[in-house]
Structure formats: structure tokens, C-alpha cells
Design a protein around this motif. Structure first.
Motif, short mmCIF file in Angstrom:
data_model
loop_
_atom_site.label_atom_id
_atom_site.label_comp_id
_atom_site.label_asym_id
_atom_site.label_seq_id
_atom_site.Cartn_x
_atom_site.Cartn_y
_atom_site.Cartn_z
N SER A 79 0.80 -0.99 0.27
CA SER A 79 -0.11 -0.13 0.00
C SER A 79 0.92 1.32 0.05
CB SER A 79 -0.91 0.01 1.40
OG SER A 79 0.08 0.06 2.49
N GLY A 80 0.34 2.38 -0.29
CA GLY A 80 1.08 3.53 -0.25
C GLY A 80 1.54 3.93 1.39
N MET A 81 0.83 3.61 2.27
CA MET A 81 1.20 3.22 3.77
C MET A 81 2.52 2.38 3.94
SD MET A 81 -0.36 5.71 5.08
CE MET A 81 1.15 5.65 6.27
N ASP A 175 6.01 12.39 -1.46
CA ASP A 175 5.09 11.83 -1.60
C ASP A 175 4.25 12.76 -2.70
OD1 ASP A 175 2.28 10.78 -2.14
OD2 ASP A 175 2.28 10.23 0.31
N SER A 197 0.97 6.52 -3.61
CA SER A 197 -0.14 5.47 -3.30
C SER A 197 -0.63 5.07 -4.70
CB SER A 197 -1.33 6.05 -2.20
OG SER A 197 -2.49 5.21 -2.28
N SER A 199 -2.69 2.93 -5.20
CA SER A 199 -4.07 2.66 -5.04
C SER A 199 -4.91 3.94 -5.64
CB SER A 199 -4.70 2.73 -3.52
OG SER A 199 -3.54 2.05 -2.84
N LYS A 200 -4.29 5.33 -5.82
CA LYS A 200 -4.89 6.27 -6.64
C LYS A 200 -4.79 6.32 -7.77
CE LYS A 200 -5.82 7.08 -2.07
NZ LYS A 200 -4.68 8.08 -1.37
C1 PLP Z 1 -4.00 7.34 -0.02
C2 PLP Z 1 -2.68 8.32 0.24
C3 PLP Z 1 -1.54 7.50 0.66
C4 PLP Z 1 -1.83 6.23 1.43
O1 PLP Z 1 -2.01 5.35 0.69
P1 PLP Z 1 -2.69 3.91 0.81
O2 PLP Z 1 -2.38 3.26 -0.47
O3 PLP Z 1 -4.21 4.18 1.10
O4 PLP Z 1 -2.03 3.01 1.77
C5 PLP Z 1 -0.69 8.16 1.21
N1 PLP Z 1 -0.41 9.39 0.73
C6 PLP Z 1 -1.12 10.09 0.08
C7 PLP Z 1 -1.04 11.43 -0.32
C8 PLP Z 1 -2.51 9.64 0.01
O5 PLP Z 1 -3.45 10.12 -0.87
#
Ligand code: PLP
Length: 389
Positions: A79-81, A175, A197, A199-200
Motif C-alpha cells: 500500500s502507499g502506507m 509523496d 499511493s 491505489s490512487k
Molecule cells: C492515499 C494516500 C496515501 C496512503 O496510501 P494507501 O495506498 O491508501 O496506503 C499516502 N499519501 C497520500 C497523499 C494519499 O493520498
């Protein structure tokens, strides 16, 4: 003897390779003998041993991200985290000092708090829009500085070259989730590591949890090792999906950036909107930095504040716009809305939110792939529904 099903189903390498990449959904790889194992360990043979450490789908995505970011190497995480945790835990030890932007994504701030309370890292919060104050905060115990390209939900653009300058030899970790390499490439501006992330926007279809990082080869090797030891690895299918999403990244980001700029302007002339936050608007606090660093557009997030009515009015707006769902993410293929005061910044007190300008009436719009006209008409319908309440 009757063949055992556990030994069946192996697909041979083909003379007609598949047009789309295969998914290596495997825990481990068969290794001919100890000689090959030793060559794999020394990097003399190409191949993989165990998916927690590496896998062809992760490798392909990591290489793609590195190429897009103009970095030496990349890495992929669950994940991003996980990406943020693996990079942070690689770059600092207990009793080190790190600088982090006060405006970071909420869960990233929680991660920083954990580094402080559980691992005894000294975390110093800085204003990412004020490079001079960052320069003052640096000392010889400082291991890295973490910022975001554009903050959430106020969309403040960080002046990366000025921050790199202020930091001297201290690495800058950026980030870039909100901007993607289509809009800005932090490594080219002097940053050491870039994180997303995925995921976005990188995946962009709202169906993946994944993180990526890119930077110099030696650091990325260490980061991958941290990720393996702490079990922050992704799974091959998520990397495969993200690779597929990446193919349309340029088209998606161009469309999203243009649509968002037009929607921001449209929002400024709505009677129900008190204030609109987008760096493309001349009255935004970081408009000048955006013009310089984000000439292709500032991304797909725009925030606005309703002129009164509190959370109830925000709920009314959500109910009046069924085609623009309320969703706790951003960068879905569809346009979505979110409410910073109860989601990303729900962990703060009302006073703390007020101090940074986040009110109960603030709505965050994540612009998707629909046409400008479609999104505009849905917003218009929502505004008309709440206008006379
Ligand atoms: C969503 C997000 C994260 C975390 O990412 P995940 O994939 O949800 O763990 C970190 N930084 C930013 C700027 C985000 O929008």
C-alpha cells in the motif's frame, strides 16, 4: 503410476508470447540447483526466489515507475502506507531526527507519531510552503525530510527546488500521489526518493491497494530489504493491475487536469460556494509556485466550502448528487466527493482543523474521467437542490 494433481498444470514458455503480460501468481520459483541459487544471490543470474523478496510482476512495475520518474530503481509495496513505512524505517533509526510537513496525509501523520512514540525518532513538523523555516530546522542529526507535492485538502504546492536547496545534503522524500510523474517528477528537481499511493492515480480505477517508491539503486535495494523483513510486500495481481492502469496514465492525467481547472473556475461563480481551493486559481496561496512547477496542470482534486449549513448541508449535497458518490478515497475513475473534516482530518479536534482552515462545510472533489459537462451538470443539480433549503 497415476499422476498426482499437485504436479499438474505447469504452462511451458511459448514461442508466441502473450500480448498482455502474464501474472506470476506464485509463492516461489523453482531453482535448478545450488549453483543457480548462489548466482541468483550474487545477482549473476536473472530470476526470482521467493515472492516476498521479488516477483516478475513487481519487478516490471518497479522498473516502469523508475523510468517514469527518471530514477535509477523502483520498489513496490502492499500500500502507499507500506511504501512510506518502508522508506522511513530504512532512512532513520531511533534517536535520529526527521522533518515532516505538518500538512501530510492524515495516516502518514499517524505513522510519524508511531515512529516518535514507539521507535524514539525525533519528529519535527515543518511548513512545506516555507523553505526558509525548513532551512532553520535542519541539523546534523536530520536524516530526511518528508513532504507532499500538493497538500490535502487545501492543495498547497511545495516548492521542491527551494526545499532541496534549504536541506543541503539531507535527502528529500516526496509523496507525489496527487500529481503523478505526468505532472511533476520530483527526482529531476533534486528530491532523493519519490513515493506514491498507487491505489490512487497510477492504477486509477479504484480497485487496487498498492504503493511504489523510486530513487537511487543502493537506497532502493535497502528499502526492498526492509519491506521484505517487515512483510510489506504487495501481491502480483495488484502489480499487474497497476501496470495495466499505467498504460492510460498520460491520457487520464491530461483529461483530469484540464477538467479540474475548468471545474475550479465554475465553482468560483457558484452562489453556494464561499471559497474554492485549487492552485490554478489566481487567488490560491501557492498559485505562483504551481505556475512554475506544474505547467501541465495541478491534478484532479479541488476543494470548496459551502456558505454555511454545517455538516447537514454537506449531507444534503451528497444526497442530491447520486452520480457523484461520497467515497473515502480519491482518484477513482469516477468523480467522487469526500468530507475532510470527518475523513482525512477526522482525527483532529475542531479547533485544530479551524487553525489550518478546514471547516465542516468543506467538500473535496476528486475529478474522474467523465466529461466536464457531465460533472458540471451533476454539481449544478446538487447546488440547486441545497440552495433554497
Ligand atoms: C492515499 C494516500 C496515501 C496512503 O496510501 P494507501 O495506498 O491508501 O496506503 C499516502 N499519501 C497520500 C497523499 C494519499 O493520498
Amino acid at each position: 503410476m497415476k499422476p498426482h494433481p499437485a504436479r499438474m498444470g505447469h504452462v511451458p514458455e511459448l514461442d508466441t508470447p502473450s500480448s498482455a503480460p502474464p501474472i506470476f501468481q506464485t509463492t516461489a520459483f523453482d531453482i535448478a540447483d545450488l549453483q543457480l541459487l548462489s548466482e541468483l544471490h550474487q545477482g549473476k543470474a536473472s530470476g526470482h526466489i521467493y515472492t516476498r523478496d521479488s516477483n516478475p510482476n513487481h519487478q516490471a512495475l518497479a522498473d516502469s515507475i523508475a523510468a517514469l520518474e527518471n530514477a535509477e530503481a523502483g520498489a513496490v509495496f502492499a500500500s502507499g502506507m507500506a511504501a512510506l513505512a518502508a522508506v522511513s524505517m530504512t532512512l532513520c533509526h531511533s534517536r535520529d531526527r526527521i522533518l515532516v510537513a505538518r500538512s501530510l496525509y492524515g495516516v502518514t501523520l499517524k505513522l510519524m507519531k508511531r515512529l516518535e512514540t514507539r521507535f524514539d525518532v525525533e519528529v519535527v513538523y515543518v511548513d512545506a510552503t516555507d523553505p526558509a523555516s525548513i532551512k532553520q530546522a535542519v541539523d546534523d542529526r536530520t536524516k530526511f525530510c518528508l513532504i507532499e507535492t500538493v497538500s490535502n485538502p487545501l492543495l498547497e504546492v511545495s516548492d521542491i527546488p527551494a526545499i532541496v536547496n534549504a536541506l543541503g545534503s539531507v535527502p528529500l522524500v516526496v509523496d507525489s500521489t496527487f500529481t503523478t510523474p505526468e505532472l511533476i517528477r520530483p527526482i529531476e528537481l533534486g528530491a532523493s526518493i519519490v513515493i506514491h499511493s498507487a491505489s490512487k492515480y497510477l492504477n486509477g480505477h479504484g480497485d487496487v491497494m498498492l504503493g511504489v517508491a523510486a530513487g537511487d539503486a543502493a537506497t532502493m535495494r535497502q528499502v526492498r530489504s526492509t519491506s521484505s523483513v517487515f512483510g510489506q510486500n504487495a501481491n502480483p495481481f495488484e502489480s499487474w493491475l497497476t501496470q495495466r492502469g499505467l498504460r492510460t496514465l498520460p491520457l487520464r492525467m491530461q483529461h483530469i487536469a484540464t477538467t479540474t481547472r475548468r471545474l475550479a473556475k465554475f465553482l468560483t461563480i457558484q452562489r453556494v460556494c464561499r471559497k474554492v481551493y485549487h492552485p490554478s486559481l489566481p487567488d490560491h496561496s501557492t498559485a505562483a509556485t504551481a505556475t512554475r512547477l506544474l505547467p501541465q496542470g495541478c491534478g484532479g482534486i479541488v476543494s470548496f466550502e459551502l456558505n454555511g449549513g454545517g455538516k447537514d448541508r454537506v449531507s444534503s449535497l451528497m444526497r442530491a448528487m447520486p452520480q457523484i458518490p461520497f467515497s473515502a478515497t480519491l482518484a477513482d475513475a469516477r468523480t467522487t466527493v469526500s468530507h475532510p473534516a470527518t475523513t482525512s482530518h477526522g482525527f483532529m479536534t475542531r479547533q485544530e482543523r479551524a487553525a489550518i482552515g478546514i471547516t465542516d462545510e468543506m467538500v473535496r472533489l476528486s475529478v474522474g474521467l467523465e466529461s466536464f459537462e457531465q460533472i458540471q451538470s451533476d454539481l449544478q443539480a446538487g447546488f440547486e437542490a441545497i440552495e433554497n433549503q
